[in-house]
Design an enzyme around this catalytic site. Structure first.
Site, PDB file in Angstrom:
ATOM      1  N   ASN A 202       0.844  -1.185   0.000  1.00 32.53           N
ATOM      2  CA  ASN A 202       0.000   0.000   0.000  1.00 32.53           C
ATOM      3  C   ASN A 202       0.885   1.242   0.000  1.00 32.53           C
ATOM      4  O   ASN A 202       2.118   1.138  -0.006  1.00 32.53           O
ATOM      5  CB  ASN A 202      -0.979  -0.010   1.183  1.00 32.53           C
ATOM      6  CG  ASN A 202      -0.268  -0.050   2.535  1.00 32.53           C
ATOM      7  OD1 ASN A 202       0.832   0.484   2.693  1.00 32.53           O
ATOM      8  ND2 ASN A 202      -0.902  -0.672   3.514  1.00 32.53           N
ATOM      9  N   GLU A 205       3.362   1.408   2.954  1.00 31.02           N
ATOM     10  CA  GLU A 205       4.428   0.409   2.820  1.00 31.02           C
ATOM     11  C   GLU A 205       5.381   0.765   1.690  1.00 31.02           C
ATOM     12  O   GLU A 205       6.603   0.582   1.814  1.00 31.02           O
ATOM     13  CB  GLU A 205       3.798  -0.961   2.572  1.00 31.02           C
ATOM     14  CG  GLU A 205       3.034  -1.512   3.769  1.00 31.02           C
ATOM     15  CD  GLU A 205       2.101  -2.656   3.411  1.00 31.02           C
ATOM     16  OE1 GLU A 205       1.596  -3.317   4.338  1.00 31.02           O
ATOM     17  OE2 GLU A 205       1.850  -2.878   2.201  1.00 31.02           O
ATOM     18  N   ASP A 275      -7.623  -7.792   0.835  1.00 31.71           N
ATOM     19  CA  ASP A 275      -7.521  -9.235   0.604  1.00 31.71           C
ATOM     20  C   ASP A 275      -8.350  -9.653  -0.605  1.00 31.71           C
ATOM     21  O   ASP A 275      -7.954 -10.537  -1.370  1.00 31.71           O
ATOM     22  CB  ASP A 275      -7.985 -10.009   1.835  1.00 31.71           C
ATOM     23  CG  ASP A 275      -7.031  -9.867   3.012  1.00 31.71           C
ATOM     24  OD1 ASP A 275      -5.827  -9.669   2.769  1.00 31.71           O
ATOM     25  OD2 ASP A 275      -7.491  -9.941   4.158  1.00 31.71           O
TER      26      ASP A 275
END
Length: 486
Positions: A202, A205, A275
């Site tokens: 993301n 990150e 997810d």
């Protein structure tokens, strides 16, 4: 690629996807917190229900199964009650019903990692994490079982939440054997030597990967400007940076970066959407789609789950509809219902909300909805998803969710019908802030979990009276109005 070509590829075959990683049980303790503890100034939660769901790598596996993939999950689980609960959840979702159970590593005395949330009427009070590191022998068993499954898989997803289940993997052998390899890791740099096909950090990150602060402003432009640095840091052929409300940007191709756009949605609906995105991406790669088309599939799947309060998975049917495989026969999205509610209020019309299962439409339903519509200027009806009906009543409804919602939507009294996936209407109430929330007269206001949410949103709760319904084999039976919703 156009939508029809993507759909044709998705329908051509069922991919086998291997999911490797840290398996977690997500657990919700829900109840009332109306009093304080004597030992300290904290609320006491009187637990009324406990709900379990697969988390971590198990959530990615469940999302893949919902899309229609054949899923093999390899990870560490405990010989304990949470482990049995998680295994049951996986089995219900179609994961681990055959050899998958053998592939979950269990050591005597081992415990299952659990993330437990304490909820009071849909308000989060506290999260308690009981997560543990996998032992060296557990990690070695994961590596052995994973390697045995790689050759048969069309795609492999690495889900690393930092709990050590993947610490013994033979990365070189995994890379040689994997046809398509996706890394979804909390710390993507730790997997740079794997040479994945796609890494999915993301924005936060991605910034940490190159020692930059989390970008503000145009994050797509920021990612494009740092494409070469991000590629070096992830070690992947493609780095796909997920940007929540701004969609995603796919870096690493020969041309311009490929971008996807997300749908506006309430923040609480976005839980688990990451997810779902990874599952859609891996599914598409598994059937042989190019990576840019696979990113589109992942975005479409994520868009489905954020439009429905409480949901965490996207079915193959809903994915096809989201990709343009045909209209959903008048069924609204949450976004469309929110826009309609805002427009109605701007015109001085009251927004009315009700909900139910509506399994087998009859005159009780229609009379109830006509009376509800008479209370305001716009009637929105939430229809329970198949999964939520199974959780509530222990079995699936006789009629599928899309057909039930489509029939409700076709009624003249109903302005918008949408499918939602929670056991109560609280997420819908918070998303739509109705002026009036309607239930049947056999319920007392204090019995409804929705009552508090209605009050918080500034609306009022309206109880309708009893309706008569003629039943086969009986002359006349009195039916509560709320029963007409079931």
């Amino acid at each position: 690629m156009d939508a029809q070509s993507i759909l044709a590829a998705l329908h051509a075959r069922r991919p086998r996807v291997l999911v490797l990683g840290d398996v977690i049980l997500d657990r919700w303790h829900e109840g009332d917190a109306a009093r304080l503890c004597r030992e300290g100034p904290v609320p006491v939660l009187d637990v009324e229900s406990v709900t379990d769901a697969p988390g971590g790598a198990a959530n990615t596996a469940v999302n893949l199964a919902a899309l229609g993939a054949e899923v093999v999950l390899v990870g560490v689980i405990g010989n304990d009650e949470p482990g049995r609960a998680l295994t049951a959840c996986l089995g219900e979702a179609g994961v681990g019903t055959h050899d998958g159970a053998r592939l979950l590593v269990r050591e005597p005395g081992g415990t299952t990692s659990v993330k437990a949330r304490m909820m009071a009427h849909d308000h989060l009070l506290l999260r308690v994490d009981s997560c543990r590191q996998a032992s060296p022998t557990e990690a070695a068993a994961v590596a052995e079982r994973a390697q045995a499954e790689v050759a048969a898989a069309d795609a492999v997803v690495v889900c690393d939440y930092g709990l050590g289940a993947l610490s013994a993997l033979d990365r070189a052998a995994l890379r040689r054997g994997a046809k398509a390899l996706v890394v979804d890791a909390r710390h993507p740099a730790a997997w740079a030597n794997l040479g994945a096909d796609v890494a999915t950090p993301n924005a936060e990150e991605a910034a940490a990967l190159i020692g930059e602060p989390c970008p503000d402003g145009d994050r797509r432009a920021w990612a494009t400007a740092h494409a070469s640095e991000l590629a070096a840091a992830t070690g992947a052929r493609h780095t796909l940076v997920t940007l929540d409300t701004e969609g995603t940007i796919l870096l690493g191709g020969s041309g311009a970066p490929h971008v996807t756009a997300s749908r506006p949605a309430p923040e609480q609906n976005a839980v688990g959407a990451g997810d779902t995105f990874v599952a859609g991406l891996a599914y598409a790669l598994g059937v042989g789609l190019p990576v840019d088309a696979a990113a589109d599939v992942g975005q479409a799947a994520a868009g489905v789950v954020v439009e429905r309060p409480g949901t965490t998975t996207c079915s193959a049917e809903r994915l096809a509809a989201a990709l343009g495989g045909g209209p959903r026969r008048g069924i609204s999205s949450l976004e469309a219902a929110r826009a309609a509610a805002a427009a109605a209020r701007s015109e001085g019309r009251a927004v009315v909300l009700t909900n139910g299962v509506f399994d087998g439409l009859h005159r009780g339903h229609t009379a109830f909805l006509e009376e509800a519509a008479g209370l305001g200027g716009l009637l929105i009806v939430g229809v329970n998803s198949d999964d939520s009906v199974r959780r509530l009543h222990g079995e699936l409804p006789a009629i599928g969710e899309d057909d039930r919602a489509a029939v409700v939507a076709a009624l003249a009294s109903v302005d918008h019908a949408l499918v939602f996936d929670s056991e109560t209407a609280v997420p819908l109430i918070r998303a739509l802030s109705p002026d009036i929330y309607v239930k049947g007269g056999d319920y007392l206001p204090g019995m409804l979990t929705e009552a508090g949410a209605v009050e918080e949103s500034g609306g009022r709760l309206e109880m309708l009276g009893y309706l008569e319904r003629k039943l086969p084999g009986a002359r006349k039976a009195r039916q509560p109005a709320d029963e007409a919703q079931r």
